[in-house]
Design a protein around this motif. Structure first.
Motif, PDB file in Angstrom:
ATOM      1  N   LEU A  65       0.780  -1.295  -0.032  1.00  0.00           N
ATOM      2  CA  LEU A  65      -0.080  -0.034   0.035  1.00  0.00           C
ATOM      3  C   LEU A  65       0.856   1.322  -0.030  1.00  0.00           C
ATOM      4  N   ALA A  66       0.419   2.399  -0.354  1.00  0.00           N
ATOM      5  CA  ALA A  66       0.779   3.746  -0.245  1.00  0.00           C
ATOM      6  C   ALA A  66       1.544   4.111   1.173  1.00  0.00           C
ATOM      7  N   ALA A  67       0.736   3.425   2.167  1.00  0.00           N
ATOM      8  CA  ALA A  67       1.422   3.773   3.514  1.00  0.00           C
ATOM      9  C   ALA A  67       2.729   3.230   3.637  1.00  0.00           C
ATOM     10  N   CYS A  68       3.252   2.120   2.831  1.00  0.00           N
ATOM     11  CA  CYS A  68       4.551   1.738   3.121  1.00  0.00           C
ATOM     12  C   CYS A  68       5.417   2.780   2.826  1.00  0.00           C
ATOM     13  N   GLN A  69       5.045   3.841   2.353  1.00  0.00           N
ATOM     14  CA  GLN A  69       6.135   5.076   2.354  1.00  0.00           C
ATOM     15  C   GLN A  69       6.737   5.394   3.685  1.00  0.00           C
ATOM     16  N   GLU A  70       5.827   5.100   4.781  1.00  0.00           N
ATOM     17  CA  GLU A  70       6.366   5.698   6.086  1.00  0.00           C
ATOM     18  C   GLU A  70       7.262   4.519   6.323  1.00  0.00           C
ATOM     19  N   THR A  71       7.220   3.153   6.112  1.00  0.00           N
ATOM     20  CA  THR A  71       8.293   2.316   6.273  1.00  0.00           C
ATOM     21  C   THR A  71       9.588   2.423   5.606  1.00  0.00           C
ATOM     22  N   LEU A  72       9.215   3.122   4.490  1.00  0.00           N
ATOM     23  CA  LEU A  72      10.517   3.130   3.447  1.00  0.00           C
ATOM     24  C   LEU A  72      11.370   4.467   4.396  1.00  0.00           C
ATOM     25  N   ARG A  73      10.284   5.502   4.752  1.00  0.00           N
ATOM     26  CA  ARG A  73      11.192   6.439   5.393  1.00  0.00           C
ATOM     27  C   ARG A  73      11.720   6.045   6.474  1.00  0.00           C
ATOM     28  N   THR A  74      11.203   5.315   7.242  1.00  0.00           N
ATOM     29  CA  THR A  74      11.973   4.733   8.445  1.00  0.00           C
ATOM     30  C   THR A  74      13.419   4.066   8.283  1.00  0.00           C
ATOM     31  N   ALA A  75      13.262   3.597   7.036  1.00  0.00           N
ATOM     32  CA  ALA A  75      14.461   2.633   6.531  1.00  0.00           C
ATOM     33  C   ALA A  75      15.558   3.907   6.023  1.00  0.00           C
ATOM     34  N   LEU A  76      15.230   5.090   5.708  1.00  0.00           N
ATOM     35  CA  LEU A  76      15.898   6.161   5.181  1.00  0.00           C
ATOM     36  C   LEU A  76      16.410   6.837   6.324  1.00  0.00           C
ATOM     37  N   ALA A  77      15.925   6.720   7.415  1.00  0.00           N
ATOM     38  CA  ALA A  77      16.402   7.530   8.577  1.00  0.00           C
ATOM     39  C   ALA A  77      17.302   6.557   9.236  1.00  0.00           C
ATOM     40  N   ILE A  78      17.174   5.177   9.050  1.00  0.00           N
ATOM     41  CA  ILE A  78      18.380   4.462   9.885  1.00  0.00           C
ATOM     42  C   ILE A  78      19.519   4.622   8.964  1.00  0.00           C
ATOM     43  N   GLY A  79      19.541   5.276   7.547  1.00  0.00           N
ATOM     44  CA  GLY A  79      20.797   5.265   6.794  1.00  0.00           C
ATOM     45  C   GLY A  79      20.597   4.785   5.518  1.00  0.00           C
ATOM     46  N   ALA A  80      19.660   4.398   4.915  1.00  0.00           N
ATOM     47  CA  ALA A  80      19.392   3.972   3.385  1.00  0.00           C
ATOM     48  C   ALA A  80      19.498   5.188   2.716  1.00  0.00           C
ATOM     49  N   ASP A  81      20.142   4.870   1.445  1.00  0.00           N
ATOM     50  CA  ASP A  81      20.147   6.224   0.543  1.00  0.00           C
ATOM     51  C   ASP A  81      19.132   6.555  -0.285  1.00  0.00           C
ATOM     52  N   ARG A  82      18.142   5.557  -0.752  1.00  0.00           N
ATOM     53  CA  ARG A  82      17.223   6.031  -1.485  1.00  0.00           C
ATOM     54  C   ARG A  82      16.116   4.761  -1.266  1.00  0.00           C
ATOM     55  N   ALA A  83      15.006   4.891  -1.693  1.00  0.00           N
ATOM     56  CA  ALA A  83      13.897   3.963  -1.380  1.00  0.00           C
ATOM     57  C   ALA A  83      13.058   3.750  -2.954  1.00  0.00           C
ATOM     58  N   ILE A  84      12.413   2.705  -2.704  1.00  0.00           N
ATOM     59  CA  ILE A  84      11.476   2.295  -4.005  1.00  0.00           C
ATOM     60  C   ILE A  84      10.329   1.524  -3.523  1.00  0.00           C
ATOM     61  N   LEU A  85       9.097   2.253  -3.857  1.00  0.00           N
ATOM     62  CA  LEU A  85       7.930   1.626  -3.470  1.00  0.00           C
ATOM     63  C   LEU A  85       7.351   0.801  -4.606  1.00  0.00           C
ATOM     64  N   VAL A  86       6.928  -0.283  -4.482  1.00  0.00           N
ATOM     65  CA  VAL A  86       6.117  -0.875  -5.542  1.00  0.00           C
ATOM     66  C   VAL A  86       4.629  -1.036  -5.065  1.00  0.00           C
ATOM     67  N   GLU A  87       3.962  -0.203  -5.525  1.00  0.00           N
ATOM     68  CA  GLU A  87       2.675   0.323  -4.941  1.00  0.00           C
ATOM     69  C   GLU A  87       1.596  -0.747  -5.515  1.00  0.00           C
ATOM     70  N   THR A  88       0.699  -1.244  -4.477  1.00  0.00           N
ATOM     71  CA  THR A  88      -0.429  -2.080  -5.123  1.00  0.00           C
ATOM     72  C   THR A  88      -1.309  -2.063  -3.878  1.00  0.00           C
ATOM     73  N   ASP A  89      -2.739  -2.286  -4.207  1.00  0.00           N
ATOM     74  CA  ASP A  89      -3.700  -2.657  -3.203  1.00  0.00           C
ATOM     75  C   ASP A  89      -3.894  -4.021  -3.064  1.00  0.00           C
ATOM     76  N   ALA A  90      -3.217  -4.810  -4.184  1.00  0.00           N
ATOM     77  CA  ALA A  90      -3.404  -6.194  -4.042  1.00  0.00           C
ATOM     78  C   ALA A  90      -2.841  -6.891  -2.918  1.00  0.00           C
ATOM     79  N   GLU A  91      -3.360  -8.119  -2.490  1.00  0.00           N
ATOM     80  CA  GLU A  91      -2.685  -8.979  -1.504  1.00  0.00           C
ATOM     81  C   GLU A  91      -1.523  -9.398  -2.249  1.00  0.00           C
TER      82      GLU A  91
END
Lengths: 249, 310
Positions: A65-91
């Protein structure tokens, strides 16, 4: 060396899970969500490899889901350089995520992909191994120590009988166990910095991956409750009950 | 319909987990074959042939399988998968490492850690650390399944299956074993023990863990386990850990000493037949699942328990 780290948004590990009364699943409405703890360990390990000068770039990936952006921001805050979201509502089931990661690996050409060994929601423990198989890469699951040198990863694994150390030719996939590291707390300046780091969004269709589920969940129920809670006054009573009532000694 | 069970073994003998996996396979119906891949594994293959319910044992005996590396093993299973409706392995670190790799090579889902077989395509499995049970149906042609060993009683002997050699596959050449540090113990294996004495943070140190719990385990012929906190603190090695991400156990008697009872720990032991908890904190969550809770200082209660047991 580039490292990809997939991260999953799951119910926070401190939240008491409630099964929905209609038996369709677990109640996720208004529940605190966090990064899967094993994935946090994976991000931390990748960032440490970068800090040690072994990795050049750490890319966090999340699928959902789009909300996974928050999870990615957490990863970026730990120190990842960039992030990719593969967005889908599907299970998304593990095989689908492994295929999405395969498609991303083809674009990004990482030398290492570090997965959490399992997500604490579905407890499947599959995605890293499936990804390694699809790529034709070696794998080391349940890692408690990782050393990278001379095009190889030497990984200590926690197995049923104790520890096992394997050497993998890179590129490789590794899944993390609990004792690999203790993830840092993201500091406020790093949380602020993370907001400015690049986050690209794709869809499964962009990657040409069919994510149709292979397993149908027919129902979800609460497990039978244990009738626990009884106390004994002292050791004598305990021994008497174990002998005469429970008859287990 | 036919079922392939991947044997977990050490070449000389089968691991107990293989017997539980076979028991799950028998609930599916259909002919059961067991794959034994190893190096010098004839004894393990013969042991598999003696098991009740096994129609055929297929043996791939080659040096590349000596270390059970998943890259070569998964390829071997894929090559021999034709004709099977189900491929099963125990949900041990061996099976968890191998079987998703097999599933991906076959382009099918895996059903992890099943605790019940509802029908040939429908299974029950715990999710959320056992706080929910999901019934799932696989729509794939081949069902790839790992089996929670504590949920199925071990299959017995009484068979006389044919043993057939199969060709080894290619060496994937991607990985090699550098070494193993296996915990040596005269005690029963944690996963198969009928009594387990388990210690937590309350013991305070590895020295205390040993001096307090070993006499009790000796007295009861028990295996020793631990909570994550005790393993993280370095009291005992990782393979002692009982819990959501450690070992799942279900002995006749589980004695939790100085363990508070985090959800993640309960997930690994709450199917034990009888649970005893000894903890000085009366509010510890472990007491909610314990059949016999004793609120006491473990440093007094456990030695007293040892002497009471005579």
């Amino acid at each position: 060396m580039k490292i990809l780290v997939p991260v999953k948004r799951v119910i926070d590990y401190n939240v008491k899970v409630r099964v929905k009364s209609d038996g369709t699943g677990v109640d996720l409405a208004n529940v605190k969500m966090s990064m899967n703890p094993f994935d946090e360990i994976a991000v931390e390990e990748a960032v440490r490899l970068k800090e040690a000068g072994i990795a050049s770039e750490v890319v966090a990936v999340s699928c959902g889901l789009a909300a996974c952006q928050e999870t990615l921001r957490t990863a970026l805050a730990i120190g990842a350089d960039r992030a990719i979201l593969v967005e889908t509502d599907a299970e998304l089931q593990p095989l689908a995520v492994a295929k999405l990661m395969q498609a991303l690996a083809a674009k990004e050409s990482p030398q290492l992909v570090i997965f959490g060994k399992q997500a604490i929601d579905d407890d499947a423990n599959q995605t890293g191994q499936m990804f390694a198989a699809l790529m034709g890469w070696p794998q080391a699951t349940f890692a408690s120590k990782i050393a990278i040198a001379d095009g190889c990863a030497t990984v200590t694994r926690e197995v049923d009988g104790g520890l096992e150390t394997v050497e993998l030719k890179l590129p490789a996939a590794i899944t993390t166990d609990l004792r690999l590291n203790e993830p840092r707390y993201a500091t406020l300046p790093n949380i602020m910095k993370a907001k400015k780091k690049p986050l690209d969004t794709l869809t499964p269709a962009d990657l040409g991956v069919d994510v149709a589920p292979r397993l149908a969940t027919l129902k979800v129920v609460e497990p039978p409750k244990r009738a626990g809670g009884a106390k004994v006054a002292d050791v004598k009573e305990l021994v008497a009950k174990l002998k005469n009532e429970a008859k287990v000694i | 319909m036919s079922v392939l069970v991947i044997a977990e073994h050490d070449n000389a003998s089968l691991k107990a987990a293989t017997l539980n996996t076979l028991a799950a396979a028998k609930k599916l119906g259909g002919e059961i074959h067991v794959l034994v891949a190893g190096s010098g594994c004839a004894a393990a293959a013969e042991a598999a042939a003696r098991l009740d319910g096994v129609a055929r044992v297929r043996v791939a005996d080659a040096p590349i399988y000596a270390d059970q590396l998943p890259e070569s093993l998964a390829e071997l299973v894929r090559q021999n998968a034709a004709g099977y409706s189900h491929i099963l392995a125990p949900a041990t670190t061996f099976g968890k490492n191998l079987l998703p790799r097999v599933a991906a090579l076959l382009d099918v889902a895996q059903v992890s850690d099943i605790v019940a077989v509802e029908s040939a395509d429908t299974f029950v499995r715990p999710i959320y650390a056992g706080n929910a049970l999901a019934t799932v149906k696989s729509v794939d042609a081949v069902k790839v399944v790992t089996v929670r060993t504590t949920a199925f009683d071990a299959a017995g002997e009484g068979g006389a299956a044919a043993v057939e050699a199969i060709a080894a596959g290619a060496d994937a050449g991607l990985s090699k074993l550098v070494g193993r540090e296996l915990t040596k113990s005269a005690r029963p294996e944690l996963g198969a023990a009928t009594v387990i004495v388990s210690g937590g943070r309350g013991l305070g140190s590895g020295e205390n863990y040993r001096s307090v719990l070993e006499p009790l385990a000796d007295k009861l012929g028990a295996a020793l386990g631990a909570s994550r906190a005790a393993v993280d603190a370095g009291f005992v090695p990782n393979d002692y850990q009982v819990g959501q991400t450690g070992k799942i156990v279900a002995p006749e008697l589980y004695i939790a000493v100085g363990i508070s009872g985090a959800i993640q720990h309960l997930a690994g032991m709450k199917d034990s037949k009888v649970i005893v908890a000894i903890n000085k904190d009366p509010e510890a969550p472990i007491f909610q699942v314990a059949d016999y809770g004793l609120v006491a200082d473990l440093f007094q209660a456990v030695p007293e328990l040892v002497s009471e047991l005579g």
